[in-house]
Design an enzyme around this catalytic site. Structure first.
Site, PDB file in Angstrom:
ATOM      1  N   SER A  54      24.643 -11.791 -23.391  1.00 37.86           N
ATOM      2  CA  SER A  54      25.360 -10.697 -22.708  1.00 37.86           C
ATOM      3  C   SER A  54      26.827 -10.703 -23.126  1.00 37.86           C
ATOM      4  O   SER A  54      27.429 -11.763 -23.280  1.00 37.86           O
ATOM      5  CB  SER A  54      25.233 -10.870 -21.207  1.00 37.86           C
ATOM      6  OG  SER A  54      25.731 -12.131 -20.838  1.00 37.86           O
ATOM      7  N   GLN A 101      31.730 -11.439 -29.868  1.00 34.13           N
ATOM      8  CA  GLN A 101      31.224 -10.212 -29.251  1.00 34.13           C
ATOM      9  C   GLN A 101      31.721  -9.984 -27.819  1.00 34.13           C
ATOM     10  O   GLN A 101      31.991  -8.851 -27.443  1.00 34.13           O
ATOM     11  CB  GLN A 101      29.709 -10.110 -29.366  1.00 34.13           C
ATOM     12  CG  GLN A 101      28.915 -11.272 -28.863  1.00 34.13           C
ATOM     13  CD  GLN A 101      27.605 -10.820 -28.244  1.00 34.13           C
ATOM     14  OE1 GLN A 101      27.262  -9.636 -28.302  1.00 34.13           O
ATOM     15  NE2 GLN A 101      26.877 -11.749 -27.649  1.00 34.13           N
ATOM     16  N   HIS A 125      26.472 -22.532 -13.632  1.00 37.20           N
ATOM     17  CA  HIS A 125      26.099 -21.294 -14.345  1.00 37.20           C
ATOM     18  C   HIS A 125      24.933 -21.652 -15.267  1.00 37.20           C
ATOM     19  O   HIS A 125      25.090 -21.844 -16.470  1.00 37.20           O
ATOM     20  CB  HIS A 125      27.287 -20.757 -15.138  1.00 37.20           C
ATOM     21  CG  HIS A 125      26.925 -19.583 -16.010  1.00 37.20           C
ATOM     22  ND1 HIS A 125      26.488 -18.384 -15.510  1.00 37.20           N
ATOM     23  CD2 HIS A 125      26.903 -19.434 -17.359  1.00 37.20           C
ATOM     24  CE1 HIS A 125      26.219 -17.564 -16.497  1.00 37.20           C
ATOM     25  NE2 HIS A 125      26.461 -18.175 -17.643  1.00 37.20           N
ATOM     26  N   ASP A 135      27.158 -13.975 -12.564  1.00 35.65           N
ATOM     27  CA  ASP A 135      25.994 -14.206 -11.693  1.00 35.65           C
ATOM     28  C   ASP A 135      26.203 -13.524 -10.340  1.00 35.65           C
ATOM     29  O   ASP A 135      25.282 -12.940  -9.772  1.00 35.65           O
ATOM     30  CB  ASP A 135      25.790 -15.716 -11.497  1.00 35.65           C
ATOM     31  CG  ASP A 135      25.829 -16.452 -12.828  1.00 35.65           C
ATOM     32  OD1 ASP A 135      24.923 -16.243 -13.643  1.00 35.65           O
ATOM     33  OD2 ASP A 135      26.795 -17.202 -13.075  1.00 35.65           O
ATOM     34  N   ARG A 174      21.395 -23.318 -21.465  1.00 39.77           N
ATOM     35  CA  ARG A 174      22.820 -23.341 -21.807  1.00 39.77           C
ATOM     36  C   ARG A 174      23.292 -24.766 -22.098  1.00 39.77           C
ATOM     37  O   ARG A 174      24.162 -24.991 -22.925  1.00 39.77           O
ATOM     38  CB  ARG A 174      23.643 -22.699 -20.692  1.00 39.77           C
ATOM     39  CG  ARG A 174      23.324 -21.214 -20.521  1.00 39.77           C
ATOM     40  CD  ARG A 174      24.183 -20.603 -19.441  1.00 39.77           C
ATOM     41  NE  ARG A 174      23.793 -19.230 -19.139  1.00 39.77           N
ATOM     42  CZ  ARG A 174      22.987 -18.889 -18.135  1.00 39.77           C
ATOM     43  NH1 ARG A 174      22.471 -19.812 -17.344  1.00 39.77           N
ATOM     44  NH2 ARG A 174      22.700 -17.617 -17.926  1.00 39.77           N
TER      45      ARG A 174
HETATM   46  P1  NAD Z   1      30.206 -15.079 -30.394  1.00 39.43           P
HETATM   47  O1  NAD Z   1      29.518 -16.024 -31.293  1.00 39.43           O
HETATM   48  O2  NAD Z   1      30.019 -13.619 -30.609  1.00 39.43           O
HETATM   49  O3  NAD Z   1      31.763 -15.362 -30.405  1.00 39.43           O
HETATM   50  C1  NAD Z   1      32.286 -16.651 -30.289  1.00 39.43           C
HETATM   51  C2  NAD Z   1      33.537 -16.703 -31.121  1.00 39.43           C
HETATM   52  O4  NAD Z   1      34.154 -17.956 -30.871  1.00 39.43           O
HETATM   53  C3  NAD Z   1      33.273 -16.619 -32.606  1.00 39.43           C
HETATM   54  O5  NAD Z   1      34.033 -15.551 -33.168  1.00 39.43           O
HETATM   55  C4  NAD Z   1      33.715 -17.968 -33.151  1.00 39.43           C
HETATM   56  O6  NAD Z   1      34.309 -17.895 -34.423  1.00 39.43           O
HETATM   57  C5  NAD Z   1      34.735 -18.366 -32.087  1.00 39.43           C
HETATM   58  N1  NAD Z   1      34.993 -19.814 -32.029  1.00 39.43           N
HETATM   59  C6  NAD Z   1      34.147 -20.838 -32.263  1.00 39.43           C
HETATM   60  N2  NAD Z   1      34.797 -22.009 -32.149  1.00 39.43           N
HETATM   61  C7  NAD Z   1      36.061 -21.715 -31.809  1.00 39.43           C
HETATM   62  C8  NAD Z   1      37.221 -22.502 -31.550  1.00 39.43           C
HETATM   63  N3  NAD Z   1      37.196 -23.830 -31.647  1.00 39.43           N
HETATM   64  N4  NAD Z   1      38.368 -21.869 -31.240  1.00 39.43           N
HETATM   65  C9  NAD Z   1      38.419 -20.528 -31.168  1.00 39.43           C
HETATM   66  N5  NAD Z   1      37.365 -19.725 -31.421  1.00 39.43           N
HETATM   67  C10 NAD Z   1      36.204 -20.311 -31.722  1.00 39.43           C
HETATM   68  O7  NAD Z   1      29.799 -15.502 -28.890  1.00 39.43           O
HETATM   69  P2  NAD Z   1      29.965 -14.663 -27.544  1.00 39.43           P
HETATM   70  O8  NAD Z   1      28.751 -13.859 -27.314  1.00 39.43           O
HETATM   71  O9  NAD Z   1      31.301 -14.013 -27.523  1.00 39.43           O
HETATM   72  O10 NAD Z   1      29.897 -15.855 -26.478  1.00 39.43           O
HETATM   73  C11 NAD Z   1      30.885 -16.846 -26.418  1.00 39.43           C
HETATM   74  C12 NAD Z   1      30.496 -17.930 -25.405  1.00 39.43           C
HETATM   75  O11 NAD Z   1      30.450 -17.405 -24.076  1.00 39.43           O
HETATM   76  C13 NAD Z   1      29.097 -18.535 -25.648  1.00 39.43           C
HETATM   77  O12 NAD Z   1      29.159 -19.935 -25.425  1.00 39.43           O
HETATM   78  C14 NAD Z   1      28.254 -17.885 -24.585  1.00 39.43           C
HETATM   79  O13 NAD Z   1      27.116 -18.653 -24.264  1.00 39.43           O
HETATM   80  C15 NAD Z   1      29.234 -17.829 -23.434  1.00 39.43           C
HETATM   81  N6  NAD Z   1      28.935 -16.888 -22.344  1.00 39.43           N
HETATM   82  C16 NAD Z   1      29.209 -17.306 -21.074  1.00 39.43           C
HETATM   83  C17 NAD Z   1      28.992 -16.449 -20.006  1.00 39.43           C
HETATM   84  C18 NAD Z   1      29.280 -16.891 -18.606  1.00 39.43           C
HETATM   85  O14 NAD Z   1      28.981 -16.122 -17.684  1.00 39.43           O
HETATM   86  N7  NAD Z   1      29.853 -18.045 -18.350  1.00 39.43           N
HETATM   87  C19 NAD Z   1      28.499 -15.161 -20.250  1.00 39.43           C
HETATM   88  C20 NAD Z   1      28.233 -14.774 -21.557  1.00 39.43           C
HETATM   89  C21 NAD Z   1      28.446 -15.658 -22.616  1.00 39.43           C
HETATM   90  C1  LMR Z   2      24.773 -15.178 -19.479  1.00 39.62           C
HETATM   91  O1  LMR Z   2      24.625 -15.592 -18.336  1.00 39.62           O
HETATM   92  O2  LMR Z   2      24.403 -14.040 -19.833  1.00 39.62           O
HETATM   93  C2  LMR Z   2      25.473 -16.052 -20.498  1.00 39.62           C
HETATM   94  O3  LMR Z   2      25.746 -17.310 -19.969  1.00 39.62           O
HETATM   95  C3  LMR Z   2      24.747 -16.129 -21.805  1.00 39.62           C
HETATM   96  C4  LMR Z   2      23.509 -16.975 -21.693  1.00 39.62           C
HETATM   97  O4  LMR Z   2      23.331 -17.858 -22.526  1.00 39.62           O
HETATM   98  O5  LMR Z   2      22.716 -16.746 -20.771  1.00 39.62           O
END
Ligand code: NAD
Ligand code: LMR
Length: 329
Positions: A243, A16, A188, A160, A99
């Site tokens: 998000s 997503q 984070h 953030d 997280r």
């Molecule tokens: P999602 O589940 O919609 O998408 C993740 C995708 O990663 C999936 O399509 C899955 O098939 C793929 N995937 C899984 N293992 C994989 C691999 N080994 N190689 C390649 N692709 C792989 O999740 P999302 O909402 O897009 O979120 C992804 C990550 O980002 C989550 O861990 C989420 O917590 C993190 N996130 C971090 C922040 C931040 O600020 N640091 C913000 C939002 C989300």
């Molecule tokens: C966020 O900050 O929105 C992402 O890291 C997703 C989460 O798990 O909070």
């Protein structure tokens, strides 16, 4: 003159966040509107059908800057000769989780992809880890790619940082672009320390410290901090999904400023390998205030840290070292 093409790898490309992210990259918002790119999109085998659909949409969007798209589940094909690596692919958390609860599920992804960086990528590749827990996953990837310089690794705390700016702007009734030099320190996670004590706002052309403009210490040291710390969880509670569009925008901001530079006098927050600055010993990926120029990240030095800040900076550092221990185990 046309710039040389850059290869950008995005992992988790059918997820997503990437559904919002890929269009922004392809249109030039991340690396510049004059920067041709080749997109490498990595997914797990079961998501390759969905990724095909994403590729059809990239084609249908007719982006002039996109020279080629490589959609793959093969690490060699994905990681070879890339200039920028955005590691999104990982499991997101659900309501009620922290997280770091994802470490067990996600750590192995970053070990394998760290090894792939080591084996196939340019030594100059710039790596941004987004998948949670982002700081510790970044540490894992860096550990398994020892020949890539430490300064090429970062984790995302720009979301953030943007959240902190938006909260202050909202409180003061000003535009986000009038809020400057907030800092996210540390992890984070819900221990992160959003700090506005060195920031300023411009109101009617006049520069004022955020502390003075807000004039409510209880809010700045209380609800403001906890709102930013818990914003990710609040989005999950409302959407039942974590998000995505705000994360994509933060990724674009992070890489844009890293490659193209921060504006004069302005700093942003990036989680990078600690180097002892501000008394945070080496060994963790810690978010600092930084400036970027010519692709080089520099920690802003000399900020005065009071006892309140020191305590919060140590709490989040302690959590990062605990996560590291957990990852090593
Ligand atoms: P999602 O589940 O919609 O998408 C993740 C995708 O990663 C999936 O399509 C899955 O098939 C793929 N995937 C899984 N293992 C994989 C691999 N080994 N190689 C390649 N692709 C792989 O999740 P999302 O909402 O897009 O979120 C992804 C990550 O980002 C989550 O861990 C989420 O917590 C993190 N996130 C971090 C922040 C931040 O600020 N640091 C913000 C939002 C989300
Ligand atoms: C966020 O900050 O929105 C992402 O890291 C997703 C989460 O798990 O909070």
């Amino acid at each position: 003159m046309t710039k040389p093409t850059m290869k950008v790898l995005v992992t988790g490309a059918a997820g997503q966040i990437c559904y919002s992210l890929i269009g922004m990259i392809a249109s030039g918002q991340m690396l510049g509107f004059d920067q041709p790119i080749i997109l490498h999109l990595l997914e797990v085998p079961v998501a390759m059908d969905a990724l095909k659909g994403v590729c059809m949409e990239i084609t249908d969007s007719a982006y002039p800057l996109v020279k080629k798209v490589v959609a793959t589940s093969d690490y060699q094909e994905a990681f070879t000769d890339i200039d920028v690596c955005i590691m999104v692919g990982a499991m997101p958390r659900k309501d009620g989780m922290e997280r770091k609860d994802l470490l067990e599920k996600n750590a192995s992804i970053f070990k394998g992809q760290g090894e792939a960086l080591e084996k196939y990528s340019k030594k100059s590749v710039k790596v941004l880890v987004v998948g949670n827990p982002a700081n510790t996953n970044c540490l894992i990837a860096k550990t398994y790619a020892p020949s890539i310089p430490a300064e090429n690794f970062s984790a995302l705390t720009r979301l953030d940082h943007n959240r902190a700016k938006a909260q202050v702007a909202d409180r003061l009734g000003v535009n986000v672009s009038d809020v400057h030099n907030v800092t996210i320190w540390g992890n984070h996670s819900s221990t992160q320390y959003p700090d506005v004590s060195h920031g300023y706002v411009t109101i009617n052309g006049e520069k004022k410290s955020i502390t003075e403009a807000v004039n409510d210490d209880a809010w700045l040291k209380g609800d403001f901090i906890s709102t930013v710390q818990k914003r990710g969880a609040a989005v999950i509670a409302a959407r039942k999904l974590s998000s995505a569009t705000s994360a994509a925008k933060a990724i674009v901001d992070h890489v844009h400023d890293w490659v193209l530079g921060t504006p004069e006098g302005e700093w942003v927050s990036m989680a990078i390998p600690s180097d002892g600055s501000y008394g945070i010993p080496e060994g963790v990926i810690y978010s600092f205030p930084v400036t970027c120029k010519d692709g080089v990240v520099t920690i802003v030095q000399g900020l005065k840290i009071d006892d309140f800040s020191r305590n919060k900076m140590e709490v989040t550092d302690k959590e990062l070292r605990e996560e590291k221990q957990l990852a090593l185990n």
